[in-house]
Every structure is written in structure tokens, then in C-alpha cells.
Scaffold this motif. Structure first.
Motif, short mmCIF file in Angstrom:
data_model
loop_
_atom_site.label_atom_id
_atom_site.label_comp_id
_atom_site.label_asym_id
_atom_site.label_seq_id
_atom_site.Cartn_x
_atom_site.Cartn_y
_atom_site.Cartn_z
N LEU A 116 0.68 -1.14 -0.24
CA LEU A 116 -0.10 -0.45 -0.02
C LEU A 116 0.87 1.08 0.02
N ARG A 117 2.40 1.41 -0.12
CA ARG A 117 2.99 2.45 -0.44
C ARG A 117 3.06 3.21 -1.38
N ASP A 118 1.87 3.19 -2.42
CA ASP A 118 1.83 4.04 -2.92
C ASP A 118 0.46 4.51 -3.29
N ALA A 119 -0.65 3.52 -2.69
CA ALA A 119 -2.03 3.99 -2.52
C ALA A 119 -2.29 5.06 -1.45
N ILE A 120 -1.84 5.18 -0.34
CA ILE A 120 -1.50 6.30 0.59
C ILE A 120 -1.38 7.43 -0.35
N SER A 121 -0.40 7.89 -0.93
CA SER A 121 -0.45 8.97 -1.78
C SER A 121 0.12 9.41 -2.82
N GLU A 122 0.97 9.61 -4.00
CA GLU A 122 0.90 9.64 -5.75
C GLU A 122 2.15 8.88 -5.67
N ARG A 123 3.18 9.28 -4.56
CA ARG A 123 4.97 8.46 -4.80
C ARG A 123 5.21 7.99 -3.43
N SER A 124 5.46 6.71 -3.96
CA SER A 124 5.91 6.17 -2.33
C SER A 124 7.62 7.45 -2.17
N PHE A 125 8.22 7.22 -0.63
CA PHE A 125 8.94 7.71 -0.09
C PHE A 125 9.97 7.80 -0.86
N GLY A 126 10.48 6.38 -1.86
CA GLY A 126 11.72 5.75 -2.25
C GLY A 126 11.26 6.80 -4.06
N LYS A 127 10.22 6.49 -4.29
CA LYS A 127 9.68 7.45 -5.39
C LYS A 127 10.14 9.59 -5.95
#
Length: 140
Positions: free
Chosen positions: A47-58
Motif C-alpha cells: 500500500l506504499r503508493d496507494a496512500i499518496s501519489e508516490r512512495s518515499f523512494g519514488k
């Protein structure tokens, strides 16, 4: 500065490994609850990309996930589906290296783009669409 999208993707996944931290902490505190720890680790990673547009790594690697058909930011559903293929890890990495597109990207109909500029513009339905001004990318 890294210009290769594939290399940036691998670095982003390395950074995103921090999402395993909550499950690892839970496991350290409650050794008997291994299954729950694994569920926490898997869920936070998927769910790392579902919470916001991009994950921290991205964000750090200046990457975004775009819907192939619309050119807009991938939906939460698309981002979650592509992350589900984390389960098959090394197979997905092998396919990515050979074909330039992961199984998750193929199934969710998304592409990865390297961008330096991100603009949010209102769409017709008053939600925000992600438009990436692309400086370079390698996948279609």
C-alpha cells in the motif's frame, strides 16, 4: 545524478524497504506473532503508493507512475495492483531486466517515468491529476 529509470527504480525499492520497519518492530516486540508481523510488513509495502501519489523512494528518486492510456497519474487501484507483484519478487525483477517492464506494470497498464517537475492541475471532476514534465524516460 542518475538518469536511467531502471537504476532509479532499484534505488527507490531499496529506499522503500523502510516500509518493512513497522512489521519488523512488531516482530521484535512480539516474537510469537510471526504471521501478524509478516502481514504488517507485506501490507505496508503493497500500500506504499496507494496512500499518496508516490512512495518515499519514488519521491527521492524523482519517479512517478503514469497510466499508459491517459498519461495521468496512475489510480490508487493501479498502484496497488502493480505493488502486489512484489510477492513474486525475483521473477518480476528478471522480467523487468529482460523486457524493460515489470509484470506489475504490464497488468496495471502503467509506466514509470523520471521527472524533475511535477504539476498538479484540477481535472473536470475537481480531483487532481498528476502531469509530469518528462526530462527523460526509457519505458513506454
Amino acid at each position: 545524478m542518475l538518469n536511467n529509470v531502471l537504476l532509479r527504480r532499484f534505488f527507490a525499492v531499496g529506499i522503500d524497504s523502510l516500509y518493512f520497519l513497522p512489521g519488523a518492530i512488531f516482530f521484535a516486540l512480539f516474537n510469537d506473532l510471526v504471521v501478524i508481523s509478516l502481514i504488517i510488513m507485506f501490507t505496508t509495502f503493497v500500500l506504499r503508493d496507494a496512500i499518496s501519489e508516490r512512495s518515499f523512494g519514488k519521491r527521492v528518486m524523482e519517479l512517478c507512475i503514469i497510466d499508459k492510456n491517459t498519461g495521468k497519474s496512475a489510480s490508487k487501484k493501479q498502484r496497488t495492483i502493480r505493488n502486489l507483484f512484489f510477492i513474486i519478487g525475483s521473477i518480476d525483477v528478471f522480467v523487468l531486466l529482460i523486457k524493460g517492464e515489470s509484470i506489475g506494470d504490464k497488468v496495471s497498464n502503467t509506466i514509470f517515468l523520471f521527472t524533475k517537475f511535477i504539476l498538479f492541475i484540477p481535472s473536470i471532476i475537481n480531483e487532481y491529476s498528476l502531469i509530469c514534465l518528462i526530462s527523460s524516460f526509457t519505458f513506454e
